[in-house]
Design a protein around this motif. Structure first.
Motif, PDB file in Angstrom:
ATOM      1  N   HIS A 139      -4.748   7.827   5.408  1.00 53.54           N
ATOM      2  CA  HIS A 139      -4.425   6.725   6.315  1.00 53.54           C
ATOM      3  C   HIS A 139      -3.854   7.218   7.651  1.00 53.54           C
ATOM      4  N   CYS A 140      -3.695   8.535   7.790  1.00 60.49           N
ATOM      5  CA  CYS A 140      -2.937   9.081   8.919  1.00 60.49           C
ATOM      6  C   CYS A 140      -3.804   9.675  10.028  1.00 60.49           C
ATOM      7  N   ASN A 141      -3.196   9.735  11.209  1.00 59.61           N
ATOM      8  CA  ASN A 141      -3.832  10.339  12.379  1.00 59.61           C
ATOM      9  C   ASN A 141      -3.422  11.811  12.488  1.00 59.61           C
ATOM     10  N   ALA A 142      -3.746  12.435  13.595  1.00 59.52           N
ATOM     11  CA  ALA A 142      -3.466  13.860  13.792  1.00 59.52           C
ATOM     12  C   ALA A 142      -1.980  14.183  13.829  1.00 59.52           C
ATOM     13  N   LEU A 157       0.855  -1.182   0.000  1.00 57.95           N
ATOM     14  CA  LEU A 157       0.000   0.000   0.000  1.00 57.95           C
ATOM     15  C   LEU A 157       0.892   1.234   0.000  1.00 57.95           C
ATOM     16  N   LEU A 158       0.560   2.200  -0.831  1.00 58.25           N
ATOM     17  CA  LEU A 158       1.233   3.488  -0.781  1.00 58.25           C
ATOM     18  C   LEU A 158       0.497   4.327   0.261  1.00 58.25           C
ATOM     19  N   VAL A 159       1.137   4.589   1.389  1.00 58.77           N
ATOM     20  CA  VAL A 159       0.508   5.325   2.489  1.00 58.77           C
ATOM     21  C   VAL A 159       0.191   6.744   2.044  1.00 58.77           C
ATOM     22  N   GLY A 160      -1.049   7.155   2.306  1.00 63.30           N
ATOM     23  CA  GLY A 160      -1.495   8.504   1.959  1.00 63.30           C
ATOM     24  C   GLY A 160      -1.996   9.256   3.179  1.00 63.30           C
ATOM     25  N   VAL A 220       4.598   6.991   7.136  1.00 60.61           N
ATOM     26  CA  VAL A 220       4.118   8.337   6.812  1.00 60.61           C
ATOM     27  C   VAL A 220       3.716   8.381   5.339  1.00 60.61           C
ATOM     28  N   PRO A 221       2.948   9.411   4.956  1.00 66.86           N
ATOM     29  CA  PRO A 221       2.544   9.520   3.552  1.00 66.86           C
ATOM     30  C   PRO A 221       3.759   9.459   2.617  1.00 66.86           C
ATOM     31  N   GLY A 222       3.576   8.693   1.544  1.00 70.20           N
ATOM     32  CA  GLY A 222       4.646   8.509   0.575  1.00 70.20           C
ATOM     33  C   GLY A 222       5.433   7.228   0.783  1.00 70.20           C
ATOM     34  N   ASP A 223       5.260   6.589   1.957  1.00 71.15           N
ATOM     35  CA  ASP A 223       5.931   5.308   2.225  1.00 71.15           C
ATOM     36  C   ASP A 223       5.200   4.174   1.523  1.00 71.15           C
TER      37      ASP A 223
END
Length: 137
Positions: free
Chosen positions: A47-50, A41-44, A94-97
């Motif tokens: 998918h993230c928290n605060a 999965l490409l993290v976006g 993190v996003p982009g990973d």
């Protein structure tokens, strides 16, 4: 982030698929390499928290796709309900990973699949998990 981004920048026979179909919220587009028993999965941002790191719930949902790499993609019923899922959070994504889960089948019976997975970003382990799924043969 979507399928338009292309497959993970890793060797393998990657095809697209969806691990979860949980209604409006899902981890989204994933890539599967069945030969090597892994998915990515490409993290976006979604998918993230605060704090800007991958949310634990998103990670658990991603890791709940372990049985997917052992299913026959041409089979009639690809549903493998989760009996139990355990996740250990070891680092952050993190996003982009590109998050890649390597899956091992521990045991298969007529009614159950036992699996373990480790999720990596590069060589850094992010999470590990074990799961039991209902097996329909």
């Amino acid at each position: 982030m979507s399928v338009e981004q292309g497959p993970p920048p890793l060797p393998g026979n990657w095809v697209t698929g969806i691990v979860t179909r949980t209604g409006e919220w899902t981890v989204g587009d994933i890539w599967v390499d069945r030969e090597n028993r892994r998915y990515a999965l490409l993290v976006g941002e979604r998918h993230c928290n605060a704090t800007g790191t991958m949310h634990g719930g998103a990670m658990a949902t991603f890791l709940d796709g372990q049985a997917f790499v052992y299913q026959d993609p041409d089979g009639d019923d690809l549903h493998t309900p989760t009996v139990t899922l355990s996740v250990d959070y070891l680092s952050r994504a993190v996003p982009g990973d590109w998050l890649v889960a390597d899956v091992a089948l521990i045991k298969k019976t007529k009614t159950l699949l036992f699996t373990e997975a480790k999720a990596f970003v590069g060589t850094r382990i992010i999470a590990r998990s074990s799961a039991i799924y209902r097996n329909y043969e």
